[in-house]
Design an enzyme around this catalytic site. Structure first.
Site, short mmCIF file in Angstrom:
data_model
loop_
_atom_site.label_atom_id
_atom_site.label_comp_id
_atom_site.label_asym_id
_atom_site.label_seq_id
_atom_site.Cartn_x
_atom_site.Cartn_y
_atom_site.Cartn_z
N HIS A 40 0.97 -1.12 -0.08
CA HIS A 40 -0.11 -0.10 -0.07
C HIS A 40 0.83 1.32 0.14
O HIS A 40 0.84 2.16 0.81
CB HIS A 40 -0.83 0.01 1.26
CG HIS A 40 -1.98 -0.96 1.18
ND1 HIS A 40 -2.68 -1.63 2.27
CD2 HIS A 40 -2.52 -1.50 0.05
CE1 HIS A 40 -3.63 -2.35 1.68
NE2 HIS A 40 -3.81 -2.40 0.51
N HIS A 75 -0.46 -9.83 1.92
CA HIS A 75 -1.75 -9.97 2.30
C HIS A 75 -2.36 -11.21 2.55
O HIS A 75 -3.34 -11.51 3.47
CB HIS A 75 -2.73 -9.00 1.94
CG HIS A 75 -2.05 -7.63 1.79
ND1 HIS A 75 -1.17 -6.95 0.74
CD2 HIS A 75 -2.41 -6.61 2.63
CE1 HIS A 75 -1.02 -5.81 1.14
NE2 HIS A 75 -1.65 -5.38 2.09
N GLU A 131 -6.18 -8.53 3.41
CA GLU A 131 -5.94 -9.56 4.29
C GLU A 131 -7.27 -9.85 4.75
O GLU A 131 -7.47 -11.27 5.12
CB GLU A 131 -5.06 -9.04 5.52
CG GLU A 131 -4.81 -10.13 6.73
CD GLU A 131 -3.92 -9.42 7.92
OE1 GLU A 131 -4.21 -9.99 9.00
OE2 GLU A 131 -3.32 -8.46 7.73
N THR A 167 -3.90 -8.50 11.28
CA THR A 167 -2.47 -8.62 12.06
C THR A 167 -1.77 -7.41 12.21
O THR A 167 -0.96 -6.99 12.95
CB THR A 167 -1.38 -9.29 11.10
OG1 THR A 167 -1.45 -8.96 9.67
CG2 THR A 167 -2.00 -10.85 10.85
N CYS A 198 0.23 -8.67 14.62
CA CYS A 198 1.85 -8.95 14.25
C CYS A 198 2.63 -8.48 15.36
O CYS A 198 2.72 -7.43 15.78
CB CYS A 198 2.23 -8.36 12.93
SG CYS A 198 3.79 -8.64 12.53
N SER A 226 -2.68 2.58 3.57
CA SER A 226 -2.15 1.72 4.38
C SER A 226 -2.77 1.64 5.88
O SER A 226 -2.97 2.63 6.41
CB SER A 226 -0.65 1.91 4.70
OG SER A 226 0.00 1.32 5.81
N SER A 227 -3.54 0.42 6.05
CA SER A 227 -4.19 0.22 7.43
C SER A 227 -3.22 0.42 8.45
O SER A 227 -3.39 1.13 9.71
CB SER A 227 -4.90 -1.32 7.49
OG SER A 227 -5.44 -1.39 8.71
#
Length: 291
Positions: A40, A75, A131, A167, A198, A226-227
């Site tokens: 991303h 992802h 994801e 994650t 993560c 971007s998450s």
């Protein structure tokens, strides 16, 4: 002016591995598709596109001719993607992050073992995120996805809840959500949680707070989609209100830097190190040329 780059920022292991596989395949043949943006970050995607990586969506994937080579990004993908590839004779280069893959397997095993009349799977994540789509796919589309505490009303509190997290979500937000759900469960029902955030992400949250607090102003570099970037930028902003989210050096507003003695540059797990270095050099060149 002092300009520092956070050494812990930049690509995580999963993204590094996916990009490495893409570069290796492109050097060998030069013909490679990627199912969705490999990362991303639009600038990094354009760099790989210039090398020959062609980004496609699922509609295009479903119509590729036999023999096509497709990279699956970090992802992860739902089981249906693998079935389609097998049916159409598509060659897959699987770069699914090991952390995501382990979570997929865990959710799939839970789904097949549970009693849907008494139990349910809930995923804390961003709806529509690649994801999350891969995780939901492990349950034949039956898992419930909630993005925040305000959506917990969708949960059936008369059933056991198996709660998992995307994650890259905040570990603190996940723990808070779990506590809220547990309080609302009916007597006799249970909540089962799993440490699925993560480790690299949870570590970076605390580290980036410490980094952001050491500078007068912070430039957080990441793609808007971007998450993980949204989570980490929130951490920066929480400890340093003079934090700004930018995508590249062209987004830098030098009027904000007037009178500032120190600038910290950091980023998401999808931010390449070279991009942060480019922002640093842009700032240093600007002030050097003014003298």
């Amino acid at each position: 002016m002092r300009v520092g780059i956070d050494n812990d920022s930049g690509f995580c292991f999963g993204v590094l591995s996916a990009i490495g596989k893409a570069e290796e395949e492109l050097r060998g043949d030069g013909s490679l598709y990627c199912l969705g943006d490999i990362v991303h970050n639009g600038i990094e995607c354009r760099r790989l596109s210039d090398m020959g990586l062609r980004t496609i969506g699922h509609e295009q994937f479903n119509s590729l001719p036999p023999g096509s080579r497709v990279l699956l990004r970090a992802h992860g993908e739902p089981p249906s993607t693998y079935s389609t590839a097998k049916e159409r004779g598509i060659s897959l280069i699987d770069a699914t992050c090991p952390v995501v893959l382990k979570l997929q397997q865990r959710i799939q095993a839970q789904y097949h073992d549970m009693d849907p009349e008494r139990q349910q799977i809930v995923i804390f994540g961003q709806k529509g995120h690649a994801e999350v789509l891969g995780l939901v796919g492990q349950t034949d589309g039956n898992a419930l996805v909630i993005e925040n505490a305000g959506e917990t009303g969708q949960i059936d509190f008369d059933k056991d809840v198996f709660l998992y997290s995307q994650t890259t979500k905040s570990a603190e937000d996940y723990a808070s959500l779990a506590s809220l759900i547990e309080k609302r469960l009916k007597p006799g029902c249970r909540l089962v949680t799993a440490k699925t955030v993560c480790g690299q992400v949870s570590h970076r949250s605390q580290h980036i707070r410490e980094f952001a607090s050491q500078y007068d102003l912070v430039l957080f570099v990441s793609g808007r989609k971007s998450s993980n970037g949204k989570v980490l930028f929130g951490e920066c902003l929480d400890v340093n209100p003079r934090s700004y989210h930018i995508e590249n050096k062209d987004d830098i507003d030098f009027s904000l830097l007037e009178g500032v003695e120190s600038v910290g540059i950091c980023g998401a797990t999808s931010t390449p190190k070279w991009l942060m270095e480019e922002c640093r050099d842009h700032i240093m060149n600007y002030f050097t040329n003014r003298q």
